[in-house]
Design an enzyme around this catalytic site. Structure first.
Site, PDB file in Angstrom:
ATOM      1  N   SER A 257     -29.721  65.621  33.862  1.00 38.47           N
ATOM      2  CA  SER A 257     -30.808  66.587  33.986  1.00 38.47           C
ATOM      3  C   SER A 257     -30.845  67.109  35.407  1.00 38.47           C
ATOM      4  CB  SER A 257     -32.147  65.924  33.649  1.00 38.47           C
ATOM      5  OG  SER A 257     -33.200  66.740  34.136  1.00 38.47           O
TER       6      SER A 257
ATOM      7  N   HIS B 171     -28.437  69.133  30.929  1.00 38.49           N
ATOM      8  CA  HIS B 171     -29.816  69.280  30.478  1.00 38.49           C
ATOM      9  C   HIS B 171     -30.604  70.069  31.526  1.00 38.49           C
ATOM     10  CE1 HIS B 171     -33.302  67.934  28.082  1.00 38.49           C
ATOM     11  NE2 HIS B 171     -33.937  67.716  29.226  1.00 38.49           N
TER      12      HIS B 171
ATOM     13  N   ASP C 227     -34.299  71.482  32.482  1.00 40.29           N
ATOM     14  CA  ASP C 227     -35.727  71.315  32.199  1.00 40.29           C
ATOM     15  C   ASP C 227     -36.519  72.522  32.664  1.00 40.29           C
ATOM     16  OD1 ASP C 227     -36.084  68.684  30.989  1.00 40.29           O
ATOM     17  OD2 ASP C 227     -35.193  67.935  32.839  1.00 40.29           O
TER      18      ASP C 227
ATOM     19  N   MET D 204     -40.209  74.177  32.889  1.00 40.50           N
ATOM     20  CA  MET D 204     -41.626  73.796  32.873  1.00 40.50           C
ATOM     21  C   MET D 204     -42.479  74.993  33.266  1.00 40.50           C
ATOM     22  SD  MET D 204     -41.330  70.191  34.836  1.00 40.50           S
ATOM     23  CE  MET D 204     -40.242  68.876  34.252  1.00 40.50           C
TER      24      MET D 204
ATOM     25  N   HIS E 297     -34.439  72.450  27.741  1.00 40.08           N
ATOM     26  CA  HIS E 297     -35.639  71.786  27.229  1.00 40.08           C
ATOM     27  C   HIS E 297     -36.845  72.597  27.691  1.00 40.08           C
ATOM     28  CE1 HIS E 297     -38.244  67.853  27.655  1.00 40.08           C
ATOM     29  NE2 HIS E 297     -38.760  68.725  26.802  1.00 40.08           N
TER      30      HIS E 297
ATOM     31  N   MET F 137     -40.393  73.048  28.134  1.00 34.70           N
ATOM     32  CA  MET F 137     -41.746  72.466  28.195  1.00 34.70           C
ATOM     33  C   MET F 137     -42.702  73.618  28.461  1.00 34.70           C
ATOM     34  SD  MET F 137     -40.671  69.051  30.296  1.00 34.70           S
ATOM     35  CE  MET F 137     -39.054  69.682  30.750  1.00 34.70           C
TER      36      MET F 137
ATOM     37  N   MET G 162     -38.926  62.109  23.409  1.00 37.59           N
ATOM     38  CA  MET G 162     -39.268  61.855  24.814  1.00 37.59           C
ATOM     39  C   MET G 162     -39.603  60.382  25.018  1.00 37.59           C
ATOM     40  SD  MET G 162     -38.925  64.681  26.433  1.00 37.59           S
ATOM     41  CE  MET G 162     -39.523  64.061  28.009  1.00 37.59           C
TER      42      MET G 162
ATOM     43  N   PHE H 208     -42.259  65.396  34.784  1.00 40.27           N
ATOM     44  CA  PHE H 208     -41.720  64.935  36.059  1.00 40.27           C
ATOM     45  C   PHE H 208     -40.533  64.013  35.827  1.00 40.27           C
ATOM     46  CE2 PHE H 208     -46.196  65.800  36.532  1.00 40.27           C
ATOM     47  CZ  PHE H 208     -46.224  66.606  37.659  1.00 40.27           C
TER      48      PHE H 208
ATOM     49  N   GLY I  12     -38.162  60.757  37.211  1.00 41.57           N
ATOM     50  CA  GLY I  12     -38.396  59.511  37.922  1.00 41.57           C
ATOM     51  C   GLY I  12     -39.509  58.627  37.373  1.00 41.57           C
TER      52      GLY I  12
ATOM     53  N   ASP J 105     -34.885  61.246  26.375  1.00 39.15           N
ATOM     54  CA  ASP J 105     -35.100  61.884  27.683  1.00 39.15           C
ATOM     55  C   ASP J 105     -36.270  61.206  28.379  1.00 39.15           C
ATOM     56  OD1 ASP J 105     -35.421  63.646  29.807  1.00 39.15           O
ATOM     57  OD2 ASP J 105     -35.975  65.356  28.557  1.00 39.15           O
TER      58      ASP J 105
ATOM     59  N   GLY K 214     -36.561  58.234  31.905  1.00 33.34           N
ATOM     60  CA  GLY K 214     -36.363  56.826  32.270  1.00 33.34           C
ATOM     61  C   GLY K 214     -35.081  56.241  31.707  1.00 33.34           C
TER      62      GLY K 214
ATOM     63  N   SER L 251     -32.954  61.144  37.361  1.00 31.74           N
ATOM     64  CA  SER L 251     -32.922  60.381  38.616  1.00 31.74           C
ATOM     65  C   SER L 251     -31.842  59.313  38.619  1.00 31.74           C
ATOM     66  CB  SER L 251     -34.294  59.775  38.907  1.00 31.74           C
ATOM     67  OG  SER L 251     -34.795  59.114  37.789  1.00 31.74           O
TER      68      SER L 251
HETATM   69  C1  DX5 Z   1     -39.118  65.120  32.110  1.00 32.67           C
HETATM   70  C2  DX5 Z   1     -37.849  65.850  31.801  1.00 32.67           C
HETATM   71  C3  DX5 Z   1     -36.652  65.030  31.979  1.00 32.67           C
HETATM   72  C4  DX5 Z   1     -36.447  64.504  33.361  1.00 32.67           C
HETATM   73  C5  DX5 Z   1     -35.933  63.106  33.183  1.00 32.67           C
HETATM   74  O1  DX5 Z   1     -40.189  65.935  31.851  1.00 32.67           O
HETATM   75  O2  DX5 Z   1     -37.857  66.329  30.472  1.00 32.67           O
HETATM   76  O3  DX5 Z   1     -35.475  65.681  31.508  1.00 32.67           O
HETATM   77  O4  DX5 Z   1     -35.524  65.213  34.146  1.00 32.67           O
HETATM   78  O5  DX5 Z   1     -35.887  62.516  34.427  1.00 32.67           O
HETATM   79  P1  DX5 Z   1     -35.612  60.975  34.582  1.00 32.67           P
HETATM   80  O6  DX5 Z   1     -34.250  60.710  34.004  1.00 32.67           O
HETATM   81  O7  DX5 Z   1     -35.666  60.782  36.071  1.00 32.67           O
HETATM   82  O8  DX5 Z   1     -36.686  60.217  33.866  1.00 32.67           O
HETATM   83 ZN    ZN Z   2     -35.945  67.139  29.651  1.00 33.49          ZN
END
Ligand code: DX5
Ligand code: ZN
Length: 234
Positions: free
Chosen positions: A21, A45, A47, A49, A78, A80, A148, A154, A156, A186, A188, A209
């Protein structure tokens, strides 16, 4: 670089993918960050937002168009967003390969039909607090089911263990109906959580991360992929 003919986000049985990501990449040097992980995968990927569906704001179609010029990776976007319908065509024109919309925003069937009409891979996303069966009536319409494993918004954040059972339930339903839907996870995801999700039935592993924080992004991506693959082949 162009993506040429679009592909769909289908994986063969037993195949796994890591989808780094870019949210956790250095946006000041995106092209080289993307190049660094390319030997580990053919998916990226992205993201998106909107500051409304989630509190954060990230990137939009112009950045996807820039990325497209620098990579042939499958661009898995993705969304959001509260109103993704307004942006399907702009992301398609920018060079996205697949778009994933959240089931929570509603209008899923129409959004999926429009993504299909545009020739895009069709993804549907389910938040941690949303029951997984909210996606079941749409499984015939989609290529990718994104479960998810953190609350979106976010990078991390810590993995939410309760989401493993949702992946297992989705796997069971997809297999029962003999559908060709890839389960993606997706949030952690790292070398410890990817195998848990792989065992439950996930095949595409988004990692932000865990890939871009370590200095050696490629090694980090390859380790996550190997950890997941070991579980799938076990
Ligand atoms: C969160 C995103 C993820 C994010 C995952 O809202 O959809 O794609 O980048 O980040 P990590 O892998 O650090 O949890
Ligand atoms: Zn994502």
């Amino acid at each position: 670089m162009s993506n040429g003919q679009r592909r769909l986000p289908h994986l063969d049985p037993g195949e796994v993918r890591v989808a780094p990501s870019i949210l956790s990449a250095d946006f000041g040097m995106l092209a080289s960050e993307i190049a660094s992980i390319t030997p580990a995968t053919d998916w990226l990927h992205v993201d998106v937002m909107d500051g409304h569906f989630v509190p954060n704001v990230s990137i939009g179609p112009p950045v996807v168009a820039s990325i497209r010029r620098h990579t042939a990776l499958f661009l898995d976007c993705h969304l959001m967003m509260t109103d993704p319908g307004d942006y399907l065509e702009p992301f398609s024109s920018a060079g996205a390969d697949s778009l994933s919309v959240h089931v929570e925003v509603g209008g899923t069937a129409a959004l999926c039909a429009e993504m299909r009409r545009l020739g895009l891979g069709v993804g549907l996303v389910v938040n941690p607090e949303t029951p997984i069966d909210s996606a079941f009536s749409h499984l015939d319409l989609i290529d990718l089911l994104l479960v998810m494993s953190v609350h979106p918004g976010f990078g991390g954040q810590s993995f939410i263990p309760e989401t493993v059972a949702k992946v297992a339930a989705a796997r069971q339903e997809i297999d029962r109906r003999q559908l060709e839907v890839t389960i993606q996870v997706d949030g952690g995801i790292d070398v410890h959580t990817a195998p848990l999700m792989a065992a439950a039935g996930a095949r595409c592993f988004v990692a932000g991360s865990a890939v871009f924080r370590p200095v050696d992004h490629l090694a980090a991506a390859e380790e996550i992929l190997a950890a997941a693959a070991a579980e799938v082949s076990a």
